[in-house]
Design a protein around this motif. Structure first.
Motif, mmCIF file in Angstrom:
data_model
loop_
_atom_site.group_PDB
_atom_site.id
_atom_site.type_symbol
_atom_site.label_atom_id
_atom_site.label_comp_id
_atom_site.label_asym_id
_atom_site.label_seq_id
_atom_site.Cartn_x
_atom_site.Cartn_y
_atom_site.Cartn_z
ATOM 1 N N LEU A 16 -4.494 8.513 -8.135
ATOM 2 C CA LEU A 16 -3.649 7.333 -8.332
ATOM 3 C C LEU A 16 -4.490 6.063 -8.347
ATOM 4 N N ALA A 17 -5.470 5.976 -7.440
ATOM 5 C CA ALA A 17 -6.320 4.785 -7.377
ATOM 6 C C ALA A 17 -7.177 4.645 -8.629
ATOM 7 N N LEU B 270 0.988 2.112 -12.970
ATOM 8 C CA LEU B 270 1.289 1.480 -11.687
ATOM 9 C C LEU B 270 0.589 0.119 -11.591
ATOM 10 N N PRO B 271 1.210 -0.836 -10.884
ATOM 11 C CA PRO B 271 0.677 -2.207 -10.834
ATOM 12 C C PRO B 271 -0.740 -2.280 -10.255
ATOM 13 N N LYS B 272 -1.528 -3.207 -10.769
ATOM 14 C CA LYS B 272 -2.889 -3.410 -10.263
ATOM 15 C C LYS B 272 -2.877 -3.877 -8.810
ATOM 16 N N ALA B 273 -1.803 -4.547 -8.400
ATOM 17 C CA ALA B 273 -1.729 -5.073 -7.043
ATOM 18 C C ALA B 273 -1.435 -4.003 -6.002
ATOM 19 N N LEU B 274 -1.098 -2.790 -6.435
ATOM 20 C CA LEU B 274 -0.747 -1.722 -5.506
ATOM 21 C C LEU B 274 -1.998 -0.979 -5.047
ATOM 22 N N ASP B 275 -2.147 -0.855 -3.720
ATOM 23 C CA ASP B 275 -3.262 -0.123 -3.142
ATOM 24 C C ASP B 275 -2.822 1.284 -2.749
ATOM 25 N N PHE B 276 -3.789 2.192 -2.665
ATOM 26 C CA PHE B 276 -3.509 3.584 -2.313
ATOM 27 C C PHE B 276 -4.456 4.033 -1.212
ATOM 28 N N THR B 277 -3.923 4.814 -0.260
ATOM 29 C CA THR B 277 -4.767 5.314 0.816
ATOM 30 C C THR B 277 -4.133 6.533 1.467
ATOM 31 N N HIS C 287 0.888 8.467 -12.168
ATOM 32 C CA HIS C 287 1.376 9.616 -11.397
ATOM 33 C C HIS C 287 2.177 10.469 -12.374
ATOM 34 N N PRO C 288 1.468 11.201 -13.254
ATOM 35 C CA PRO C 288 2.143 11.875 -14.375
ATOM 36 C C PRO C 288 3.209 12.881 -13.968
ATOM 37 N N LYS C 289 3.050 13.523 -12.818
ATOM 38 C CA LYS C 289 4.041 14.511 -12.396
ATOM 39 C C LYS C 289 5.325 13.847 -11.933
ATOM 40 N N THR D 67 0.840 -1.195 0.000
ATOM 41 C CA THR D 67 0.000 0.000 0.000
ATOM 42 C C THR D 67 0.872 1.240 0.000
ATOM 43 N N LEU D 68 0.493 2.223 -0.794
ATOM 44 C CA LEU D 68 1.153 3.523 -0.776
ATOM 45 C C LEU D 68 0.296 4.469 0.056
ATOM 46 N N LEU D 69 0.878 5.032 1.106
ATOM 47 C CA LEU D 69 0.171 5.915 2.024
ATOM 48 C C LEU D 69 0.630 7.353 1.809
ATOM 49 N N GLY D 70 -0.300 8.219 1.460
ATOM 50 C CA GLY D 70 0.020 9.623 1.260
ATOM 51 C C GLY D 70 -0.944 10.502 2.032
ATOM 52 N N ARG D 71 -0.670 11.817 2.044
ATOM 53 C CA ARG D 71 -1.506 12.737 2.801
ATOM 54 C C ARG D 71 -2.270 13.717 1.912
#
Length: 328
Positions: free
Chosen positions: A44-45, A59-66, A50-52, A32-36
């Protein structure tokens, strides 16, 4: 119990996102990628892009974002991929959410400017009940995210823990070597940024490839001296986190530190945001550590004074070239 490991990468910049992506490529563990930034995490989800930070990368389908820090409560491994100067604040902010058994890894390459402490020492202070390690080595974010073959070093005080964690995070395109020398790994990672600025100055001032080769060689000697003086091992600095990373960042305009050095030499200060250049912060701290430990570091010292406006580039070159002749 499930054998599936849960990894959370904190920090949605280019390097944090790339690390999360490469960890998730295997699809065997939960990543999981955790951002604020709520808007960014939602984007991203939805788009898997993440064009910038990583243009052209899916990004991989297996990657979660929160942006929900409660995800840390079940994480086995937590990678803090925020700048070195923000590691203390980030660790304190997320401390209440951490799984008590979680292993913490700093993926920054710097030294805390306000205290002169290595980042694992900072984490040992802010998170005293967790094992803190350092990940460092040659690897641009865009190459990581594209699945290009990359190798880095991961150091804990316990080499066994470093080896076990390296096995969890390594994959077919990302090979991690275990180290029991967090001092050497972090000195290599921080000092290579300072020396990459010097290499950029050589490029911008058109001093030639021979000058850059000499700078890398003598800069490596400086790294080794400081690492040993602080309790690390010279061999560590001659590996991935020191020499390997210096060769990469000291010869490519993909490196912010290198580009900043070029800008200094060309007088084009607006081309690189100094706030994002770790070597700017590390130079003066390295200079102070060298004085504290009685270590001669003329190149790093010259870079620090150039950055502080106390020494011109031409004078720095003259100073380095007219030092007393010594043995290598």
């Amino acid at each position: 119990m499930s054998d599936v490991k849960k990894t959370v990468v904190v920090g949605s910049g280019s390097f944090g996102t790339a690390l999360a992506a490469v960890f998730a490529l295997e699809g065997e563990d939960e990543v999981t990628l955790l951002g604020r930034n709520a808007v960014l995490m939602e984007m991203l989800a939805e788009t898997r892009e993440h064009p910038k930070a990583l243009p052209g990368i899916t990004l991989p389908k297996a990657l979660d974002f929160t942006m929900d820090p409660s995800v840390l409560e079940a994480a086995d491994t937590i990678v803090l991929a925020v700048p070195a100067q923000a590691q203390r604040a980030a660790s304190l902010y997320y401390a209440p959410y951490l799984n008590p058994e979680a292993v913490i890894i700093s993926a920054s390459k710097g030294i805390e400017r306000s205290t002169g402490r290595l980042i694992t020492d900072v984490l040992n202070e802010t998170l005293p009940h967790h094992h803190a390690g350092a990940l460092s080595g040659p690897g641009f974010a865009i190459d990581l995210a594209r699945g290009k073959p990359i190798a880095m070093a991961l150091a804990f005080r316990s080499r066994a823990l470093a080896r076990d964690t390296a096995e969890i995070l390594s994959g077919r395109t990302f090979r991690i070597y275990a180290s029991g020398d967090p001092v050497g790994v972090q000195i290599g990672g921080a000092l290579k940024n300072v020396l990459a600025i010097a290499c950029g100055i050589v490029e911008g001032a058109e001093l030639g490839e021979s000058a850059r080769a000499a700078l890398i060689s003598r800069g490596l000697a400086e790294m080794s001296r400081l690492a040993v003086a602080m309790g690390g091992e010279a061999d560590t600095v001659r590996g991935l986190s020191g020499l390997g990373d210096l060769v990469l960042t000291g010869s490519s305009r993909q490196s912010r530190n290198f580009r900043y050095g070029v800008a200094l030499a060309e007088g084009n200060f607006d081309s690189v945001n100094a706030a994002l250049v770790e070597g700017v912060y590390s130079a003066s701290v390295a200079n102070e550590l060298a004085a504290e430990h009685g270590v001669q570091m003329p190149i790093s010292n010259a870079v620090a004074r150039v950055l502080d406006g106390k020494l011109g580039i031409a004078d720095a070159l003259d100073e380095l070239m007219t030092r007393p002749i010594t043995t290598e």
